[in-house]
Motif scaffolding. Structure first.
Motif, PDB file in Angstrom:
ATOM      1  N   SER A  91      67.863  83.840  79.445  1.00  0.00           N
ATOM      2  CA  SER A  91      67.332  83.257  78.212  1.00  0.00           C
ATOM      3  C   SER A  91      65.832  83.512  78.068  1.00  0.00           C
ATOM      4  CB  SER A  91      67.640  81.770  78.136  1.00  0.00           C
ATOM      5  OG  SER A  91      66.945  81.065  79.136  1.00  0.00           O
ATOM      6  N   ALA A  92      65.152  83.818  79.161  1.00  0.00           N
ATOM      7  CA  ALA A  92      63.716  84.109  79.112  1.00  0.00           C
ATOM      8  C   ALA A  92      63.436  85.591  78.839  1.00  0.00           C
ATOM      9  CB  ALA A  92      63.067  83.714  80.435  1.00  0.00           C
ATOM     10  N   CYS A  93      64.491  86.405  78.723  1.00  0.00           N
ATOM     11  CA  CYS A  93      64.338  87.855  78.539  1.00  0.00           C
ATOM     12  C   CYS A  93      64.467  88.254  77.077  1.00  0.00           C
ATOM     13  CB  CYS A  93      65.406  88.595  79.343  1.00  0.00           C
ATOM     14  SG  CYS A  93      65.321  88.290  81.110  1.00  0.00           S
ATOM     15  N   ASP A  94      63.966  89.441  76.775  1.00  0.00           N
ATOM     16  CA  ASP A  94      64.125  90.039  75.448  1.00  0.00           C
ATOM     17  C   ASP A  94      65.610  90.261  75.200  1.00  0.00           C
ATOM     18  OD1 ASP A  94      64.316  91.741  73.246  1.00  0.00           O
ATOM     19  OD2 ASP A  94      62.725  93.083  73.933  1.00  0.00           O
TER      20      ASP A  94
ATOM     21  N   ASP B 236      70.193  80.814  82.336  1.00  0.00           N
ATOM     22  CA  ASP B 236      68.804  80.337  82.345  1.00  0.00           C
ATOM     23  C   ASP B 236      67.831  81.494  82.529  1.00  0.00           C
ATOM     24  OD1 ASP B 236      69.659  77.735  81.979  1.00  0.00           O
ATOM     25  OD2 ASP B 236      69.406  77.172  84.094  1.00  0.00           O
ATOM     26  N   ARG B 237      68.116  82.376  83.469  1.00  0.00           N
ATOM     27  CA  ARG B 237      67.217  83.504  83.716  1.00  0.00           C
ATOM     28  C   ARG B 237      67.213  84.482  82.548  1.00  0.00           C
ATOM     29  NH1 ARG B 237      67.472  85.132  90.084  1.00  0.00           N
ATOM     30  NH2 ARG B 237      67.017  83.061  90.883  1.00  0.00           N
TER      31      ARG B 237
END
Length: 92
Positions: free
Chosen positions: A11-14, A8-9
């Motif tokens: 997936s929000a990153c480049d 989850d964490r």
């Protein structure tokens, strides 16, 4: 943290950003990630292990990251006050 939490964490990153593992709050360093293995712990629960890269390069952890991880307090310099100019008196 679980694998789901990590996914989850992340997936929000480049997706092209390099990943580093922050280690040791008393001497904060960043390490390159290497392999990953799954196993079970002593109670038979599934575990995931992420290893350091075989190249074993370490990098100083940016101070802002150490502050965000609450490993260090912010160390911003105090505001500077303007000094008064000194002038010679009586020709001295």
């Amino acid at each position: 943290m679980t694998v789901g939490d990590l996914i989850d964490r992340l997936s929000a990153c480049d997706r092209d950003a390099p990943v580093r593992l922050a280690i040791n709050p008393f001497f904060p360093m960043a390490h390159r990630l290497g392999g990953m293995e799954t196993s079970v712990d002593e109670h038979g629960r599934p575990m995931v292990y992420i290893a350091e890269s075989p190249k074993a390069e370490q990098f100083p952890l940016p101070p802002a990251v150490a502050v965000a991880l609450t490993w260090q307090e912010s160390s911003e310099a105090p505001p500077r006050r303007r000094r008064r100019a000194t002038r010679p008196t009586d020709g001295h």
